[in-house]
Design a protein around this motif. Sequence first.
Motif, PDB file in Angstrom:
ATOM      1  N   GLY A 204       0.818  -1.204   0.000  1.00 44.63           N
ATOM      2  CA  GLY A 204       0.000   0.000   0.000  1.00 44.63           C
ATOM      3  C   GLY A 204       0.845   1.244   0.000  1.00 44.63           C
ATOM      4  O   GLY A 204       2.013   1.226   0.401  1.00 44.63           O
ATOM      5  N   GLN A 205       0.272   2.331  -0.484  1.00 49.60           N
ATOM      6  CA  GLN A 205       0.924   3.626  -0.496  1.00 49.60           C
ATOM      7  C   GLN A 205       0.441   4.465   0.680  1.00 49.60           C
ATOM      8  O   GLN A 205      -0.687   4.327   1.136  1.00 49.60           O
ATOM      9  CB  GLN A 205       0.619   4.374  -1.790  1.00 49.60           C
ATOM     10  N   VAL A 206       1.323   5.366   1.128  1.00 47.37           N
ATOM     11  CA  VAL A 206       0.960   6.287   2.187  1.00 47.37           C
ATOM     12  C   VAL A 206       1.611   7.631   1.894  1.00 47.37           C
ATOM     13  O   VAL A 206       2.667   7.701   1.259  1.00 47.37           O
ATOM     14  CB  VAL A 206       1.394   5.745   3.566  1.00 47.37           C
ATOM     15  N   ASP A 207       0.964   8.694   2.329  1.00 47.23           N
ATOM     16  CA  ASP A 207       1.511  10.043   2.212  1.00 47.23           C
ATOM     17  C   ASP A 207       2.708  10.147   3.149  1.00 47.23           C
ATOM     18  O   ASP A 207       2.563  10.302   4.358  1.00 47.23           O
ATOM     19  CB  ASP A 207       0.430  11.067   2.578  1.00 47.23           C
ATOM     20  N   GLY A 208       3.909  10.075   2.593  1.00 50.64           N
ATOM     21  CA  GLY A 208       5.120  10.080   3.407  1.00 50.64           C
ATOM     22  C   GLY A 208       5.440  11.398   4.061  1.00 50.64           C
ATOM     23  O   GLY A 208       6.353  11.469   4.885  1.00 50.64           O
ATOM     24  N   THR A 237       7.286  10.474  -0.786  1.00 49.68           N
ATOM     25  CA  THR A 237       7.854  11.711  -0.280  1.00 49.68           C
ATOM     26  C   THR A 237       8.677  12.345  -1.389  1.00 49.68           C
ATOM     27  O   THR A 237       8.511  12.017  -2.561  1.00 49.68           O
ATOM     28  CB  THR A 237       8.681  11.449   0.999  1.00 49.68           C
ATOM     29  N   TYR A 238       9.559  13.276  -1.035  1.00 52.88           N
ATOM     30  CA  TYR A 238      10.309  14.002  -2.054  1.00 52.88           C
ATOM     31  C   TYR A 238      11.682  14.350  -1.513  1.00 52.88           C
ATOM     32  O   TYR A 238      11.809  14.829  -0.384  1.00 52.88           O
ATOM     33  CB  TYR A 238       9.566  15.268  -2.467  1.00 52.88           C
ATOM     34  N   ARG A 239      12.699  14.097  -2.305  1.00 50.41           N
ATOM     35  CA  ARG A 239      14.072  14.409  -1.902  1.00 50.41           C
ATOM     36  C   ARG A 239      14.369  15.862  -2.245  1.00 50.41           C
ATOM     37  O   ARG A 239      14.544  16.216  -3.407  1.00 50.41           O
ATOM     38  CB  ARG A 239      15.038  13.475  -2.645  1.00 50.41           C
ATOM     39  N   SER A 256       8.115  20.401 -10.813  1.00 53.11           N
ATOM     40  CA  SER A 256       6.732  20.684 -11.194  1.00 53.11           C
ATOM     41  C   SER A 256       5.926  19.433 -11.527  1.00 53.11           C
ATOM     42  O   SER A 256       4.696  19.489 -11.586  1.00 53.11           O
ATOM     43  CB  SER A 256       6.703  21.633 -12.398  1.00 53.11           C
ATOM     44  N   GLN A 257       6.602  18.307 -11.736  1.00 51.50           N
ATOM     45  CA  GLN A 257       5.873  17.093 -12.094  1.00 51.50           C
ATOM     46  C   GLN A 257       5.180  16.459 -10.896  1.00 51.50           C
ATOM     47  O   GLN A 257       4.383  15.543 -11.061  1.00 51.50           O
ATOM     48  CB  GLN A 257       6.820  16.075 -12.737  1.00 51.50           C
ATOM     49  N   TYR A 258       5.483  16.939  -9.673  1.00 53.56           N
ATOM     50  CA  TYR A 258       4.910  16.361  -8.465  1.00 53.56           C
ATOM     51  C   TYR A 258       3.854  17.286  -7.876  1.00 53.56           C
ATOM     52  O   TYR A 258       3.955  18.509  -7.966  1.00 53.56           O
ATOM     53  CB  TYR A 258       5.999  16.102  -7.416  1.00 53.56           C
ATOM     54  N   PRO A 259       2.841  16.722  -7.212  1.00 56.63           N
ATOM     55  CA  PRO A 259       1.819  17.564  -6.561  1.00 56.63           C
ATOM     56  C   PRO A 259       2.390  18.287  -5.353  1.00 56.63           C
ATOM     57  O   PRO A 259       3.388  17.861  -4.752  1.00 56.63           O
ATOM     58  CB  PRO A 259       0.743  16.551  -6.157  1.00 56.63           C
ATOM     59  N   GLU A 260       1.728  19.362  -4.961  1.00 61.86           N
ATOM     60  CA  GLU A 260       2.230  20.210  -3.879  1.00 61.86           C
ATOM     61  C   GLU A 260       2.315  19.458  -2.556  1.00 61.86           C
ATOM     62  O   GLU A 260       3.228  19.683  -1.760  1.00 61.86           O
ATOM     63  CB  GLU A 260       1.312  21.426  -3.742  1.00 61.86           C
ATOM     64  N   TRP A 261       1.383  18.543  -2.291  1.00 65.31           N
ATOM     65  CA  TRP A 261       1.415  17.824  -1.017  1.00 65.31           C
ATOM     66  C   TRP A 261       2.683  17.000  -0.872  1.00 65.31           C
ATOM     67  O   TRP A 261       3.139  16.723   0.241  1.00 65.31           O
ATOM     68  CB  TRP A 261       0.182  16.928  -0.853  1.00 65.31           C
ATOM     69  N   ARG A 262       3.266  16.616  -2.009  1.00 69.46           N
ATOM     70  CA  ARG A 262       4.449  15.764  -1.957  1.00 69.46           C
ATOM     71  C   ARG A 262       5.754  16.557  -1.890  1.00 69.46           C
ATOM     72  O   ARG A 262       6.736  16.088  -1.327  1.00 69.46           O
ATOM     73  CB  ARG A 262       4.460  14.845  -3.180  1.00 69.46           C
ATOM     74  N   THR A 263       5.782  17.740  -2.454  1.00 72.84           N
ATOM     75  CA  THR A 263       7.022  18.512  -2.495  1.00 72.84           C
ATOM     76  C   THR A 263       7.127  19.539  -1.371  1.00 72.84           C
ATOM     77  O   THR A 263       8.194  20.077  -1.129  1.00 72.84           O
ATOM     78  CB  THR A 263       7.155  19.245  -3.836  1.00 72.84           C
ATOM     79  N   ARG A 264       6.015  19.803  -0.683  1.00 74.07           N
ATOM     80  CA  ARG A 264       6.061  20.787   0.388  1.00 74.07           C
ATOM     81  C   ARG A 264       6.899  20.273   1.554  1.00 74.07           C
ATOM     82  O   ARG A 264       6.920  19.067   1.843  1.00 74.07           O
ATOM     83  CB  ARG A 264       4.643  21.095   0.863  1.00 74.07           C
TER      84      ARG A 264
END
Length: 347
Positions: A204-208, A237-239, A256-264
């Motif tokens: 499963g995936q989770v918002d990291g 998540t995002y490095r 820019s290819q990632y949604p804001e919730w992931r790069t914030r």
Amino acid sequence: MHRVIGERDIEATPFSEATARELFVDMIRARAFDDRALALQRRGWMSGYPPFRGAEASQVAAAHAMRDDDWLFPTYRSNAMQIARGVPMSDILLFRRGFAEFTSDHDVPVFPQAVPIATQIPHAAGAGMAMNYEPADNAVVCYFGDGATSEGDFHEGLNFAGVFDAPVVFFCENNGWAISMPRERQTASESIAIKAEAYGFEGGQVDGNDPLAVREFVGSALERARKGEPVLVESLTYRQGPHTTADDPSVYEDRSQYPEWRTRDPLDRYEEYLLEQGAIDESFREETLEEAKAELTAAVERAEAEPEPSMDEVFDYVYAEPTPNLERQRAWLHDHAARHDIEGVDR
């Protein structure tokens, strides 16, 4: 079980405000460590360093989901997990300077960091299989990045875990990049989590970047694992920084290819959430950061006070009993050091 859990009121989670604050404290400690380690590397204090900025929520929350007797199989970017588990910061700093990994006398159940990609995955599966022969119901968390899923060790480890019902949570931190290789060039699968189905168990995936979501999701995965049901968790998540201090992400990165919730920034995001929930006040982060900086200063001083290791130690920990070939290499080093007056070799 493919899902991303969003932020909710603390009352709607299984956790108390105290637990939510504990996660935040360790996220601040981890961020402070990462910032200080990067600065130390830039001035030549250590030769290289793999930053984890942006992954604090993912790693800290996964570590908090573990019980004290659960084993962590880390890799080189999992310093936040190790810090949250209780590994002294000085040990991690010394390892980056070439010392033995565990210099202090701590008893945290964590294996040495695996620098070769994915080699820890079959080790973790094997440890889980061994646990099936013990009366205890502890489990294993195996941390790796999305790039590791392209290695054969990933297949072998998950295949054995599925066949032998090993109590392992395979924790894949998908930060978007395997050095300069984006995820879509790693696999044509819909997700990394879905790969678990090939091995007979769930993923499963989770918002990291949501520590409460990761804490809940990994906790439930560990409970399944203790019952003999391995789980593959993909933490999105995002490095924020480079792969290592030898990397330049500006050459290939496209944020820019990632949604804001992931790069914030997960630390800023979580702080705003805790403030909204009334779990902390405006001064909490700064006060905690000052404590973390003091802890880091002591860790650096402890690392700098450690005597330089003998080069002879290179041979001491390869096998329980040295082999003839190792002894020949040791003898050559002693002779070479004597002829060239090199310090640091026991004679």
